[in-house]
Design a protein around this motif. Structure first.
Motif, PDB file in Angstrom:
ATOM      1  N   SER A 287       0.829  -1.207   0.000  1.00 51.99           N
ATOM      2  CA  SER A 287       0.000   0.000   0.000  1.00 51.99           C
ATOM      3  C   SER A 287       0.859   1.252   0.000  1.00 51.99           C
ATOM      4  CB  SER A 287      -0.924   0.019   1.223  1.00 51.99           C
ATOM      5  OG  SER A 287      -1.914  -0.977   1.152  1.00 51.99           O
ATOM      6  N   ARG A 288       1.913   1.222   0.792  1.00 50.49           N
ATOM      7  CA  ARG A 288       2.795   2.395   0.881  1.00 50.49           C
ATOM      8  C   ARG A 288       3.553   2.602  -0.431  1.00 50.49           C
ATOM      9  NH1 ARG A 288       3.280   3.675   6.423  1.00 50.49           N
ATOM     10  NH2 ARG A 288       4.327   5.581   5.727  1.00 50.49           N
ATOM     11  N   LYS A 289       3.905   1.511  -1.104  1.00 48.16           N
ATOM     12  CA  LYS A 289       4.544   1.628  -2.417  1.00 48.16           C
ATOM     13  C   LYS A 289       3.568   2.210  -3.438  1.00 48.16           C
ATOM     14  CE  LYS A 289       7.861  -2.175  -1.869  1.00 48.16           C
ATOM     15  NZ  LYS A 289       8.254  -3.535  -2.340  1.00 48.16           N
ATOM     16  N   GLN A 290       2.324   1.745  -3.350  1.00 48.60           N
ATOM     17  CA  GLN A 290       1.299   2.231  -4.260  1.00 48.60           C
ATOM     18  C   GLN A 290       1.061   3.728  -4.070  1.00 48.60           C
ATOM     19  OE1 GLN A 290      -0.114   1.115  -6.804  1.00 48.60           O
ATOM     20  NE2 GLN A 290      -1.978   2.297  -7.099  1.00 48.60           N
ATOM     21  N   ASN A 291       1.200   4.219  -2.840  1.00 46.21           N
ATOM     22  CA  ASN A 291       1.016   5.646  -2.580  1.00 46.21           C
ATOM     23  C   ASN A 291       2.000   6.507  -3.381  1.00 46.21           C
ATOM     24  OD1 ASN A 291      -1.120   5.368  -0.854  1.00 46.21           O
ATOM     25  ND2 ASN A 291       0.094   5.467   1.023  1.00 46.21           N
ATOM     26  N   LYS A 292       3.197   6.013  -3.588  1.00 50.62           N
ATOM     27  CA  LYS A 292       4.195   6.758  -4.357  1.00 50.62           C
ATOM     28  C   LYS A 292       3.729   6.916  -5.810  1.00 50.62           C
ATOM     29  CE  LYS A 292       8.137   5.233  -1.553  1.00 50.62           C
ATOM     30  NZ  LYS A 292       9.427   4.490  -1.562  1.00 50.62           N
ATOM     31  N   THR A 293       3.160   5.829  -6.357  1.00 50.35           N
ATOM     32  CA  THR A 293       2.634   5.887  -7.724  1.00 50.35           C
ATOM     33  C   THR A 293       1.459   6.859  -7.801  1.00 50.35           C
ATOM     34  OG1 THR A 293       3.273   3.584  -8.106  1.00 50.35           O
ATOM     35  CG2 THR A 293       1.634   4.530  -9.599  1.00 50.35           C
ATOM     36  N   LEU A 294       0.582   6.790  -6.818  1.00 52.26           N
ATOM     37  CA  LEU A 294      -0.593   7.662  -6.799  1.00 52.26           C
ATOM     38  C   LEU A 294      -0.196   9.131  -6.707  1.00 52.26           C
ATOM     39  CD1 LEU A 294      -3.052   5.668  -4.472  1.00 52.26           C
ATOM     40  CD2 LEU A 294      -3.126   5.874  -6.964  1.00 52.26           C
ATOM     41  N   LYS A 295       0.868   9.407  -5.956  1.00 50.87           N
ATOM     42  CA  LYS A 295       1.324  10.799  -5.829  1.00 50.87           C
ATOM     43  C   LYS A 295       1.753  11.363  -7.184  1.00 50.87           C
ATOM     44  CE  LYS A 295       3.728  12.515  -2.542  1.00 50.87           C
ATOM     45  NZ  LYS A 295       4.804  12.821  -1.580  1.00 50.87           N
ATOM     46  N   ASN A 296       2.471  10.561  -7.949  1.00 45.47           N
ATOM     47  CA  ASN A 296       2.925  11.011  -9.265  1.00 45.47           C
ATOM     48  C   ASN A 296       1.746  11.237 -10.205  1.00 45.47           C
ATOM     49  OD1 ASN A 296       5.646  10.897  -8.516  1.00 45.47           O
ATOM     50  ND2 ASN A 296       5.820   8.744  -9.098  1.00 45.47           N
ATOM     51  N   ILE A 297       0.794  10.332 -10.166  1.00 53.50           N
ATOM     52  CA  ILE A 297      -0.397  10.439 -11.024  1.00 53.50           C
ATOM     53  C   ILE A 297      -1.238  11.640 -10.616  1.00 53.50           C
ATOM     54  CG2 ILE A 297      -2.595   9.325 -11.614  1.00 53.50           C
ATOM     55  CD1 ILE A 297      -1.117   6.652 -11.516  1.00 53.50           C
ATOM     56  N   TYR A 298      -1.401  11.830  -9.325  1.00 56.66           N
ATOM     57  CA  TYR A 298      -2.230  12.930  -8.829  1.00 56.66           C
ATOM     58  C   TYR A 298      -1.624  14.282  -9.211  1.00 56.66           C
ATOM     59  CZ  TYR A 298      -5.325  15.433  -5.604  1.00 56.66           C
ATOM     60  OH  TYR A 298      -6.274  16.262  -5.061  1.00 56.66           O
ATOM     61  N   LYS A 299      -0.304  14.384  -9.103  1.00 54.85           N
ATOM     62  CA  LYS A 299       0.383  15.620  -9.462  1.00 54.85           C
ATOM     63  C   LYS A 299       0.178  15.955 -10.937  1.00 54.85           C
ATOM     64  CE  LYS A 299       4.968  17.785  -9.330  1.00 54.85           C
ATOM     65  NZ  LYS A 299       6.405  17.584  -8.975  1.00 54.85           N
ATOM     66  N   LYS A 300       0.145  14.919 -11.751  1.00 54.86           N
ATOM     67  CA  LYS A 300       0.035  15.097 -13.193  1.00 54.86           C
ATOM     68  C   LYS A 300      -1.383  15.439 -13.648  1.00 54.86           C
ATOM     69  CE  LYS A 300       1.304  12.759 -17.520  1.00 54.86           C
ATOM     70  NZ  LYS A 300       1.937  11.531 -18.099  1.00 54.86           N
ATOM     71  N   TYR A 301      -2.403  14.863 -12.949  1.00 54.17           N
ATOM     72  CA  TYR A 301      -3.771  14.966 -13.460  1.00 54.17           C
ATOM     73  C   TYR A 301      -4.756  15.706 -12.547  1.00 54.17           C
ATOM     74  CZ  TYR A 301      -2.433  11.485 -16.981  1.00 54.17           C
ATOM     75  OH  TYR A 301      -1.832  10.822 -18.023  1.00 54.17           O
ATOM     76  N   LYS A 302      -4.325  16.149 -11.377  1.00 56.45           N
ATOM     77  CA  LYS A 302      -5.289  16.738 -10.443  1.00 56.45           C
ATOM     78  C   LYS A 302      -5.932  18.015 -10.986  1.00 56.45           C
ATOM     79  CE  LYS A 302      -2.010  19.442  -7.642  1.00 56.45           C
ATOM     80  NZ  LYS A 302      -1.537  19.710  -6.253  1.00 56.45           N
TER      81      LYS A 302
END
Length: 384
Positions: A287-302
């Motif tokens: 889950s914590r590893k997945q959070n790193k991926t989500l952060k990158n995606i969120y920064k790009k598309y928020k």
């Protein structure tokens, strides 16, 4: 003909002699000096009918009039209680021990009370099983294999809840003519979760309402279930109307949980956005590893209409908030700390952690459990 005419008055006399009384007797062991109450249960209150102070023998006897099936409580002043469902002219016998009266007792002479016991025994077993799973989840948080352990326990948790739901539904189908079906319809796993709580379960409310209206048209419980059925039908109708107006065809259940500040946030409040619905746990490595991926995606598309609604299955507030701070998660984070977000997990049939659902701007689920490049590619299909 004379014999027949003579028989009719006898039948009338016999009918008139029926007292429509209920007699409840029995013994409560180890209750010396404790007061035992007989309460009549109404839909929103209870009425004390009689009471007796138990002696060392623990024997008691109550008698009350009734013309229809009714729910009663045998209640001790120490807080222990037994729910009974009696019919006119039944002689009910109850035997138990004062310290364990609500969890271990024997009842005879009353079919309805036996049904109630079956319902409560099953529900107590379900609650005990869920409590064991929750405890094990909490104890295993520091285990290096917590990811796989939590997935297995989560699957077991969902299985236990589904088994309870099936039991309640089958009970109603088999015993629709008994007032005990009313109890089956409204039992709760916890303070917020009914055993039957899905939109499709309105069919069981219809079955209970139809049966009770035919058998006991003036009963207060009949009026209550009919009123509740109307509320359920109105809610579903309004939901369908809203969907038709919006022309969305939303195909996912709503979630309402509290964020880190204690404010409730609805999943459907994000209507019109592309949503990543993410399920995770603060002590789960993946889950914590997945959070790193989500952060990158969120920064790009928020700024292009993406929102993340992240549901934690944590039951430790400090660990949950600590992980959010450490990982720098600045999207919507919610959790039901008391139940590990069990209802949301169940409604979305989450079988593993981390897990995710992708919900399009039209309210349609367009992806499930996508990670890494596959996740970003799917988002790119919907956000330009």
């Amino acid at each position: 003909m004379k014999k027949l005419l003579f028989a009719i008055p006898l039948l009338l006399l016999f009918a008139c002699n029926q007292e429509n009384t209920i007699k409840i007797t029995g013994r409560i062991q180890k209750g010396d000096g404790i007061t035992l109450y007989l309460d009549k249960l109404h839909t929103a209150s209870k009425e004390t009918i009689d009471s007796v102070q138990l002696d060392k023998d623990g024997e008691f006897s109550f008698k009350t009039k009734s013309t229809q099936p009714e729910f009663y409580l045998l209640r001790l002043s120490n807080g222990k209680l037994i729910t009974l469902l009696t019919a006119p002219n039944e002689e009910v016998e109850v035997n138990s021990i004062a310290s364990h009266m609500n969890s271990a007792y024997i009842v005879s002479g009353s079919t309805g009370s036996a049904f109630v016991k079956d319902l409560n025994d099953k529900l107590n077993k379900t609650k005990d099983s869920l409590a064991v799973i929750k405890k094990e989840l909490k104890e295993k948080k520091s285990d290096p294999n917590y990811s796989s352990i939590s997935q297995n326990l989560l699957a077991k948790y969902i299985e236990v809840i589904q088994d309870q739901r099936d039991f309640s539904a089958n009970f109603i189908m088999k015993n629709a003519t008994s007032l005990s079906s009313y109890l089956a319809l409204y039992q709760k796993i916890d303070k917020d979760t009914y055993t039957l709580n899905e939109n499709a379960d309105i069919k069981y409310a219809k079955i209970v309402a139809s049966s009770m209206r035919a058998l006991y048209p003036e009963h207060e419980y009949t009026k209550a279930v009919l009123a509740n059925l109307k509320t359920m039908q109105d809610r579903l109708t309004n939901l369908k109307v809203k969907e038709m107006i919006a022309e969305k065809g939303t195909n996912y259940p709503n979630i309402t949980l509290k964020n880190t500040k204690g404010t409730e946030v609805n999943l459907n409040s994000l209507d019109g956005k592309f949503i990543i619905l993410s399920f995770w746990a603060s002590q789960d490595v993946n889950s914590r590893k997945q959070n790193k991926t989500l952060k990158n995606i969120y920064k790009k598309y928020k700024n292009k209409g993406l929102e993340i609604y992240q549901v934690s299955i944590d039951q430790d507030e400090k660990l949950w908030k600590k992980a959010i701070k450490e990982d720098g998660l600045n999207w919507i984070n919610v959790c039901d700390l008391e139940n590990g977000s069990g209802l949301a997990v169940r409604n979305f049939n989450v079988q593993q952690i981390p897990a995710n659902y992708l919900i399009s701007q039209k309210g349609e689920i367009v992806g499930k459990n996508l990670y890494g490049i596959a996740l970003e590619e799917k988002i790119a299909d919907y956000i330009k």
